[in-house]
Design an enzyme around this catalytic site. Structure first.
Site, mmCIF file in Angstrom:
data_model
loop_
_atom_site.group_PDB
_atom_site.id
_atom_site.type_symbol
_atom_site.label_atom_id
_atom_site.label_comp_id
_atom_site.label_asym_id
_atom_site.label_seq_id
_atom_site.Cartn_x
_atom_site.Cartn_y
_atom_site.Cartn_z
ATOM 1 N N HIS A 1 -3.656 -5.010 0.396
ATOM 2 C CA HIS A 1 -3.197 -5.451 1.720
ATOM 3 C C HIS A 1 -3.352 -6.965 1.844
ATOM 4 C CE1 HIS A 1 -2.544 -1.622 3.878
ATOM 5 N NE2 HIS A 1 -3.522 -1.142 3.132
ATOM 6 N N CYS B 1 0.841 -1.207 0.000
ATOM 7 C CA CYS B 1 0.000 0.000 0.000
ATOM 8 C C CYS B 1 0.875 1.256 0.000
ATOM 9 C CB CYS B 1 -0.972 -0.026 1.170
ATOM 10 S SG CYS B 1 -2.350 1.136 0.957
ATOM 11 N N GLU C 1 -1.965 -8.786 3.855
ATOM 12 C CA GLU C 1 -1.844 -9.145 5.272
ATOM 13 C C GLU C 1 -3.150 -8.959 6.044
ATOM 14 O OE1 GLU C 1 -1.108 -4.680 5.444
ATOM 15 O OE2 GLU C 1 -1.078 -6.323 3.988
#
Length: 269
Positions: free
Chosen positions: A212, A122, A214
Site C-alpha cells: 500500500h 493490494c 498510499e
C-alpha cells in the site's frame, strides 16, 4: 471538495506569475474503490480517494471515483475518456465470486483490450492478475502486516534509475492473500521475504503492487485495530505488527515517483 459517493474532483493548478506561465498538462483518471472507508479514515484523512490523490494527483488533473464494491463502474462508452484507472485494496477476496467482483473482472478485461493504463494496489494487484488469467489465494506464509522491504527486479531497477528509485523499497503491507500464479506473459517486478509477487507488469499498460504505497502508519494502526475488533486477525498478529511498526519507514516518496511515472506514461519499458 473530495467526494466518495461518486463524483469528480479537480486537482486545480496553481497559477504562476504572468511572466512564468506554462502549459499545465491535464489528465483524467478514475479510482475504482473496492472498499468503504471507515469513519476514522474519512474524518482524519478525507477518505480513500483523497489518500490516493495525495499519492498520484498532479496539478490540472481531474479524478473521478466509482464505488466498485457497490457495483459502480464506468460505462464502456466512458472508458476512452480516461487516461488511466486505479484499483484499490479491499477486505474482500480477489478469488471470490461476489457479483461485483465478477463484474470488476469483466471490466478489467475490457480495459486490457483497450490497452488502458491500470494500476492495481493490494486487492487491485490480485484482481488484475485474476482478470488476465493468473491465480490468487491465501498466502502460504500467512498475514503480512507492517512495513515490508520490497526488492525490485533488475528490470525495474534499470528502468527506474532515472527516477532515482532505490534497490530496496519499504512499503506498508496489510494482506493475507497473494498472487499464486502470474498471467501468461506477465513479468514479476519485485518480491519480498513473504511474497513472491510484490509487483508485476503486463505489457506496458498494467502494473500491480501488493503493498500500500498510499498508506501511512496512522492508517495502518487504525486498520490493525479495526480488524482486531472484527476478529479478522488474531491478537498475536496485531501485537507483532504493532511491536515492529517503528523498525522501518515506508519510502513513500519513491513509491510516489514510481506510481505516477507508470500511470502518467513517463516510463518506457
Amino acid at each position: 471538495m473530495v467526494e466518495e459517493e461518486g463524483g469528480e474532483v479537480a486537482v486545480a493548478p496553481t497559477a504562476p506569475p504572468a511572466a512564468e506561465k506554462k502549459e499545465v498538462v491535464r489528465g483524467r483518471f478514475a479510482v475504482l474503490l473496492c472498499a468503504d472507508a471507515s469513519k476514522y479514515v474519512k474524518k482524519v484523512h478525507g477518505g480513500y480517494l483523497k489518500v490516493f490523490l495525495e499519492l498520484l494527483g498532479e496539478e490540472g488533473e481531474t479524478w473521478h471515483v466509482y464505488r466498485a464494491a457497490h457495483s459502480e463502474l464506468p460505462s464502456v462508452a466512458d472508458i476512452d475518456g480516461y487516461d488511466g484507472f486505479v484499483i484499490t485494496g479491499s477486505c474482500n477476496d480477489a478469488h471470490g465470486d461476489d457479483q461485483w467482483i465478477m463484474d470488476l473482472v469483466a471490466f478489467l478485461k475490457v480495459l486490457d483490450s483497450k490497452k488502458k493504463k491500470v494500476l492495481g494496489v493490494c486487492f487491485g494487484n490480485q484482481i488484475l492478475s485474476r482478470a488476465l488469467g493468473g491465480k490468487t489465494g491465501r498466502s502460504k506464509k500467512g498475514w503480512d502486516i507492517g512495513v515490508t522491504c520490497v526488492h525490485p527486479s533488475q528490470t525495474i531497477t534499470d528502468l527506474l534509475s532515472s527516477l532515482n528509485i532505490p534497490s530496496h523499497l519499504p512499503v506498508i503491507e496489510f494482506h493475507q492473500d497473494e498472487v499464486w500464479q502470474l498471467p501468461p506473459h506477465a513479468e514479476v517486478l519485485a518480491c519480498s521475504e513473504k511474497t513472491g509477487v510484490e509487483m508485476f507488469r503486463y505489457g506496458d499498460h498494467i502494473m500491480g503492487i501488493q503493498g500500500h504505497p498510499e498508506y501511512d502508519k496512522d492508517i495502518l494502526l487504525h486498520l490493525i485495530d479495526r480488524c482486531l475488533q472484527r476478529n479478522l486477525i488474531e491478537t498475536s498478529h496485531a501485537e507483532v505488527a504493532k511491536g515492529r511498526i517503528n523498525e522501518l519507514e515506508p519510502n513513500r516518496e519513491a513509491w510516489r515517483r514510481l506510481c505516477q511515472g507508470f500511470l502518467k506514461g513517463k516510463l518506457s519499458w
